[in-house]
Scaffold this active site. Sequence first.
Site, PDB file in Angstrom:
ATOM      1  N   ALA A  69    -119.785 -16.490   1.226  1.00  0.00           N
ATOM      2  CA  ALA A  69    -120.044 -15.145   1.739  1.00  0.00           C
ATOM      3  C   ALA A  69    -118.748 -14.626   2.342  1.00  0.00           C
ATOM      4  CB  ALA A  69    -121.146 -15.187   2.792  1.00  0.00           C
ATOM      5  N   GLY A 113    -121.761 -19.848   0.364  1.00  0.00           N
ATOM      6  CA  GLY A 113    -122.600 -19.008  -0.487  1.00  0.00           C
ATOM      7  C   GLY A 113    -122.271 -19.142  -1.965  1.00  0.00           C
ATOM      8  N   GLU A 116    -124.205 -22.079  -3.036  1.00  0.00           N
ATOM      9  CA  GLU A 116    -125.625 -21.692  -3.004  1.00  0.00           C
ATOM     10  C   GLU A 116    -125.976 -20.800  -4.193  1.00  0.00           C
ATOM     11  OE1 GLU A 116    -125.006 -20.366   1.085  1.00  0.00           O
ATOM     12  OE2 GLU A 116    -126.758 -21.557   1.654  1.00  0.00           O
ATOM     13  N   GLU A 136    -119.961 -24.170   6.081  1.00  0.00           N
ATOM     14  CA  GLU A 136    -120.361 -23.227   7.127  1.00  0.00           C
ATOM     15  C   GLU A 136    -120.268 -23.826   8.534  1.00  0.00           C
ATOM     16  OE1 GLU A 136    -122.002 -23.738   4.281  1.00  0.00           O
ATOM     17  OE2 GLU A 136    -122.657 -21.823   3.433  1.00  0.00           O
TER      18      GLU A 136
HETATM   19  N1  CAA Z   1    -114.524 -14.686   2.813  1.00  0.00           N
HETATM   20  C1  CAA Z   1    -113.535 -13.775   2.865  1.00  0.00           C
HETATM   21  N2  CAA Z   1    -112.305 -13.988   2.390  1.00  0.00           N
HETATM   22  C2  CAA Z   1    -112.039 -15.202   1.838  1.00  0.00           C
HETATM   23  C3  CAA Z   1    -113.026 -16.195   1.757  1.00  0.00           C
HETATM   24  C4  CAA Z   1    -114.330 -15.901   2.267  1.00  0.00           C
HETATM   25  N3  CAA Z   1    -115.336 -16.791   2.203  1.00  0.00           N
HETATM   26  N4  CAA Z   1    -112.472 -17.288   1.188  1.00  0.00           N
HETATM   27  C5  CAA Z   1    -111.197 -16.965   0.899  1.00  0.00           C
HETATM   28  N5  CAA Z   1    -110.926 -15.714   1.303  1.00  0.00           N
HETATM   29  C6  CAA Z   1    -109.656 -14.983   1.196  1.00  0.00           C
HETATM   30  C7  CAA Z   1    -108.641 -15.510   2.203  1.00  0.00           C
HETATM   31  O1  CAA Z   1    -108.849 -14.904   3.464  1.00  0.00           O
HETATM   32  C8  CAA Z   1    -107.330 -15.087   1.561  1.00  0.00           C
HETATM   33  O2  CAA Z   1    -107.130 -13.706   1.811  1.00  0.00           O
HETATM   34  P1  CAA Z   1    -105.653 -13.168   2.190  1.00  0.00           P
HETATM   35  O3  CAA Z   1    -104.823 -13.462   0.952  1.00  0.00           O
HETATM   36  O4  CAA Z   1    -105.865 -11.723   2.417  1.00  0.00           O
HETATM   37  O5  CAA Z   1    -105.207 -13.954   3.379  1.00  0.00           O
HETATM   38  C9  CAA Z   1    -107.633 -15.220   0.062  1.00  0.00           C
HETATM   39  O6  CAA Z   1    -109.061 -15.222  -0.067  1.00  0.00           O
HETATM   40  C10 CAA Z   1    -107.094 -16.517  -0.514  1.00  0.00           C
HETATM   41  O7  CAA Z   1    -107.582 -17.601   0.262  1.00  0.00           O
HETATM   42  P2  CAA Z   1    -106.623 -18.730   0.909  1.00  0.00           P
HETATM   43  O8  CAA Z   1    -105.270 -18.172   1.166  1.00  0.00           O
HETATM   44  O9  CAA Z   1    -107.351 -19.342   2.058  1.00  0.00           O
HETATM   45  O10 CAA Z   1    -106.539 -19.750  -0.328  1.00  0.00           O
HETATM   46  P3  CAA Z   1    -106.323 -21.337  -0.260  1.00  0.00           P
HETATM   47  O11 CAA Z   1    -106.121 -21.764  -1.668  1.00  0.00           O
HETATM   48  O12 CAA Z   1    -105.302 -21.683   0.761  1.00  0.00           O
HETATM   49  O13 CAA Z   1    -107.733 -21.932   0.285  1.00  0.00           O
HETATM   50  C11 CAA Z   1    -110.155 -22.129   0.373  1.00  0.00           C
HETATM   51  C12 CAA Z   1    -108.891 -21.783  -0.490  1.00  0.00           C
HETATM   52  C13 CAA Z   1    -110.156 -23.603   0.735  1.00  0.00           C
HETATM   53  C14 CAA Z   1    -111.354 -21.814  -0.498  1.00  0.00           C
HETATM   54  C15 CAA Z   1    -110.139 -21.257   1.635  1.00  0.00           C
HETATM   55  O14 CAA Z   1    -109.933 -19.898   1.282  1.00  0.00           O
HETATM   56  C16 CAA Z   1    -111.423 -21.324   2.432  1.00  0.00           C
HETATM   57  O15 CAA Z   1    -111.654 -22.292   3.135  1.00  0.00           O
HETATM   58  N6  CAA Z   1    -112.265 -20.264   2.350  1.00  0.00           N
HETATM   59  C17 CAA Z   1    -113.477 -20.154   3.138  1.00  0.00           C
HETATM   60  C18 CAA Z   1    -114.569 -21.051   2.608  1.00  0.00           C
HETATM   61  C19 CAA Z   1    -115.813 -20.921   3.472  1.00  0.00           C
HETATM   62  O16 CAA Z   1    -115.799 -21.194   4.654  1.00  0.00           O
HETATM   63  N7  CAA Z   1    -116.928 -20.492   2.868  1.00  0.00           N
HETATM   64  C20 CAA Z   1    -118.185 -20.366   3.545  1.00  0.00           C
HETATM   65  C21 CAA Z   1    -118.385 -18.938   3.945  1.00  0.00           C
HETATM   66  S1  CAA Z   1    -119.833 -18.732   4.980  1.00  0.00           S
HETATM   67  C22 CAA Z   1    -121.133 -18.575   3.930  1.00  0.00           C
HETATM   68  O17 CAA Z   1    -120.985 -18.653   2.745  1.00  0.00           O
HETATM   69  C23 CAA Z   1    -122.477 -18.303   4.577  1.00  0.00           C
HETATM   70  C24 CAA Z   1    -123.652 -18.511   3.656  1.00  0.00           C
HETATM   71  O18 CAA Z   1    -124.162 -19.595   3.572  1.00  0.00           O
HETATM   72  C25 CAA Z   1    -124.229 -17.389   2.927  1.00  0.00           C
END
Ligand code: CAA
Length: 262
Positions: A69, A113, A116, A136
């Site tokens: 998400a 998400g 999921e 999460e």
């Molecule tokens: N939401 C918003 N933006 C996201 C995102 C997310 N879930 N995941 C990645 N991005 C964005 C980053 O902010 C980044 O943006 P900028 O270039 O503007 O800084 C861009 O995508 C590229 O990401 P990274 O620079 O972080 O790329 P990476 O290769 O270094 O890392 C990753 C990749 C490990 C996937 C890392 O991006 C990450 O940990 N993302 C978040 C994963 C996460 O926590 N997901 C769970 C979300 S909560 C949820 O989903 C609730 C639910 O159950 C419904």
Amino acid sequence: GETMEYETITLRVEAGKVGVVTLNRPKQLNALNDQLMNELGDALKKLDRDDSIGCIVLTGSEKAFAAGADIGAMAKYSFADVYKGDYITRNWEQIRSVRKPVIAAVSGFALGGGCELAMMCDFIIAADNAKFGQPEIKLGVIPGAGGTQRLPRAVGKAKAMDMALTGRMMDATEAERSGLVSRVVPLDKLMEEALGAALSICEFSQIAVMAAKESVNRAFESGLSDGVMFERRLFHGLFATADQKEGMDAFMNKRKAGFTNT
Ligand code: CAA
């Protein structure tokens, strides 16, 4: 051809019968925001209604199926916001009402998400670079789109607890060993494999295909006796179709069946 009506996904039809939906927010690793989930729901509904479509493939980019998400969009929400608006996932359930098969073709990250969403599909084909996780817990929350319910059903309690509590990722090999994905293929063969599976499903009677999907899904909603009875009623009902006569006659006469979806 691709339709231009969407901004965060693309929709194309392969071989006149497989709907391919591609998540398309590459800069955000396909983070799932409200607009994307609305567009996805709309595209899936259209494909489900279209008689020429026999199967749907949902995919992302090489680097990410979806990284979850959209954290930026939800960071400031209060309890009142999310509870009253049924956020973040109020428009995520549309995929569950699709009656045709939906195959997730996953490469790269399928996190939160994203994992999921893949699990809401009927089965997952993974590229060898796929990584699954429910991170999460690292954000101070828990999965909110069925992760704590579908993951244990797919991989059992031990691995589901491990994933939900530590937030660690599972690679494609572990995901296949655990039963989360049905097949793992080299990255450059992912779409070929998913389209091949979709096209083989399109060869069968749409009625039988829909009944098989409905009955397998019922296994997760009922006890064994009720589930077996549900299956038996569907099985018996299929003897009222022309496709059952055609399929069995074709076998008896050693010819290829030509189903008419009637
Ligand atoms: N939401 C918003 N933006 C996201 C995102 C997310 N879930 N995941 C990645 N991005 C964005 C980053 O902010 C980044 O943006 P900028 O270039 O503007 O800084 C861009 O995508 C590229 O990401 P990274 O620079 O972080 O790329 P990476 O290769 O270094 O890392 C990753 C990749 C490990 C996937 C890392 O991006 C990450 O940990 N993302 C978040 C994963 C996460 O926590 N997901 C769970 C979300 S909560 C949820 O989903 C609730 C639910 O159950 C419904």
